[in-house]
Design a protein around this motif. Structure first.
Motif, short mmCIF file in Angstrom:
data_model
loop_
_atom_site.label_atom_id
_atom_site.label_comp_id
_atom_site.label_asym_id
_atom_site.label_seq_id
_atom_site.Cartn_x
_atom_site.Cartn_y
_atom_site.Cartn_z
N PRO A 261 0.83 -1.21 0.00
CA PRO A 261 0.00 0.00 0.00
C PRO A 261 0.86 1.26 0.00
CG PRO A 261 -0.61 -1.50 1.80
CD PRO A 261 0.64 -2.04 1.20
N ARG A 262 0.39 2.28 -0.73
CA ARG A 262 1.10 3.56 -0.81
C ARG A 262 0.37 4.59 0.03
NH1 ARG A 262 1.54 5.03 -6.44
NH2 ARG A 262 -0.64 5.57 -6.27
N LEU A 263 1.15 5.40 0.76
CA LEU A 263 0.53 6.50 1.49
C LEU A 263 -0.22 7.38 0.50
CD1 LEU A 263 3.25 7.75 4.00
CD2 LEU A 263 1.16 6.49 4.50
N GLY A 264 -1.42 7.74 0.84
CA GLY A 264 -2.22 8.56 -0.05
C GLY A 264 -3.12 7.74 -0.97
N GLY A 265 -3.01 6.43 -0.92
CA GLY A 265 -3.87 5.57 -1.73
C GLY A 265 -3.12 4.87 -2.84
N GLY A 266 -3.73 3.83 -3.33
CA GLY A 266 -3.12 3.04 -4.38
C GLY A 266 -2.06 2.11 -3.81
N GLY B 5 16.19 10.23 -14.91
CA GLY B 5 15.28 9.23 -15.46
C GLY B 5 14.84 8.14 -14.50
N PHE B 6 14.94 8.42 -13.20
CA PHE B 6 14.59 7.42 -12.20
C PHE B 6 13.35 7.81 -11.42
CE2 PHE B 6 18.99 6.63 -13.01
CZ PHE B 6 19.17 5.28 -12.80
N ASP B 7 12.46 6.86 -11.24
CA ASP B 7 11.40 7.00 -10.26
C ASP B 7 11.96 6.54 -8.92
OD1 ASP B 7 9.57 7.79 -12.22
OD2 ASP B 7 8.90 5.73 -12.58
N ILE B 8 11.38 7.00 -7.84
CA ILE B 8 11.83 6.63 -6.50
C ILE B 8 10.67 6.01 -5.75
CG2 ILE B 8 12.67 7.48 -4.27
CD1 ILE B 8 13.97 9.82 -5.82
N ALA B 9 10.93 4.89 -5.09
CA ALA B 9 9.95 4.25 -4.21
C ALA B 9 10.66 3.88 -2.92
CB ALA B 9 9.34 3.01 -4.86
N VAL B 10 10.03 4.18 -1.81
CA VAL B 10 10.58 3.90 -0.49
C VAL B 10 9.55 3.08 0.27
CG1 VAL B 10 11.30 4.98 1.67
CG2 VAL B 10 11.93 6.03 -0.50
N VAL B 11 9.98 1.97 0.88
CA VAL B 11 9.02 1.09 1.56
C VAL B 11 9.59 0.60 2.89
CG1 VAL B 11 7.98 0.31 -0.61
CG2 VAL B 11 9.82 -1.00 0.39
N SER B 12 8.67 0.24 3.79
CA SER B 12 9.05 -0.36 5.07
C SER B 12 7.92 -1.26 5.54
CB SER B 12 9.34 0.71 6.12
OG SER B 12 8.15 1.23 6.66
N ALA B 13 8.20 -1.97 6.62
CA ALA B 13 7.18 -2.82 7.24
C ALA B 13 6.29 -2.04 8.19
CB ALA B 13 7.85 -3.97 8.00
N ASP B 14 6.61 -0.76 8.42
CA ASP B 14 5.80 0.04 9.33
C ASP B 14 4.34 0.07 8.90
OD1 ASP B 14 7.69 0.82 11.16
OD2 ASP B 14 7.94 2.85 10.37
N SER C 118 8.81 13.76 -0.02
CA SER C 118 7.83 13.90 -1.10
C SER C 118 7.95 12.81 -2.16
CB SER C 118 7.95 15.28 -1.73
OG SER C 118 9.23 15.49 -2.24
N PHE C 119 8.64 11.72 -1.83
CA PHE C 119 8.65 10.57 -2.74
C PHE C 119 7.54 9.62 -2.33
CE2 PHE C 119 12.47 10.55 0.07
CZ PHE C 119 11.96 9.75 1.09
N ASP C 120 7.25 8.64 -3.18
CA ASP C 120 6.24 7.64 -2.84
C ASP C 120 6.74 6.79 -1.69
OD1 ASP C 120 4.38 8.39 -4.73
OD2 ASP C 120 5.04 6.93 -6.22
N ILE C 121 5.86 6.57 -0.71
CA ILE C 121 6.20 5.77 0.46
C ILE C 121 5.20 4.64 0.59
CG2 ILE C 121 6.49 5.74 2.97
CD1 ILE C 121 7.17 8.74 2.78
N GLY C 122 5.73 3.42 0.63
CA GLY C 122 4.90 2.24 0.84
C GLY C 122 5.06 1.74 2.26
N HIS C 123 4.04 1.07 2.75
CA HIS C 123 4.05 0.57 4.12
C HIS C 123 3.52 -0.86 4.17
CE1 HIS C 123 -0.33 1.37 4.27
NE2 HIS C 123 -0.02 2.46 3.57
N ASP C 124 3.64 -1.46 5.35
CA ASP C 124 3.14 -2.81 5.60
C ASP C 124 3.79 -3.87 4.71
OD1 ASP C 124 1.16 -2.56 7.81
OD2 ASP C 124 0.21 -1.15 6.42
N LEU C 125 5.08 -3.72 4.44
CA LEU C 125 5.83 -4.75 3.74
C LEU C 125 5.78 -6.02 4.58
CD1 LEU C 125 7.79 -5.11 1.23
CD2 LEU C 125 9.64 -4.66 2.85
N SER C 126 5.32 -7.11 4.02
CA SER C 126 5.17 -8.36 4.78
C SER C 126 6.49 -9.14 4.81
CB SER C 126 4.09 -9.24 4.14
OG SER C 126 4.57 -9.77 2.91
#
Length: 172
Positions: A18-23, A66-75, A90-98
């Protein structure tokens, strides 16, 4: 038997969080741009905050290259949101990494040392660069918070790699 580590040059199986802000954020799979993926330990890690704040300061340079950035954690979502809001990332942040997703990414997993640290197992740092075809160019995983690629050196190397169509290294 432990899950095998990702191999540079191989196609990474898509991992969605899941991404913060939806999607959602999908790590792996084909896309238009190259992708820099940073896995961080979570809200409890001050080194992660410094690393991600530096990445945030560099984000336009990564985009210009030319790079997109994605940052994720189990938080959980609320901890990831609190970090984003506190530090202004202000980059995309994902959470709940299993844990299964951590295994797919070949990450080391740690138990918290105290309840004050966090309330769940978490991934140790990982940095991945993924080509538009979904193949891994760079895999940098660490078993602790102190070892991560220098972001300036990494960007310089990735610009050179793209401009010169360099292959992934360490495939054997």
């Amino acid at each position: 038997m432990p899950t095998p580590k990702p191999v540079p040059g191989a196609i990474l199986p898509p991992v969605s969080v899941p991404r913060l802000g939806g999607g959602e954020i999908v790590i792996g799979g084909t896309r238009e741009n190259w992708v820099l993926v940073v896995v961080y330990r979570g809200r409890h890690c001050p080194r992660c905050k410094r690393y991600l704040s530096k990445l945030n300061d560099m984000r336009q340079r990564w985009r210009d290259a030319g790079f997109d950035i994605a940052v994720v954690s189990a938080d959980p979502e609320e901890k990831a949101r609190a970090d984003r809001d506190t530090f202004g990332w202000s980059f995309d942040i994902g959470h709940d990494l299993s844990e299964a997703q951590m295994a797919t990414l070949g990450l080391y997993v740690s138990d918290p040392l105290a309840e004050t640290e966090t309330d769940r197992r978490f991934a140790e740092p990982g940095v991945f660069v993924i080509r538009p075809d979904g193949s891994l160019l760079l895999v940098a995983i660490s078993n602790g918070p102190s070892a991560r690629p220098d972001l300036e050196e990494l960007l310089d190397g990735m610009i050179y790699t793209r401009e010169n169509d360099r292959p992934p290294r360490g495939t054997a």
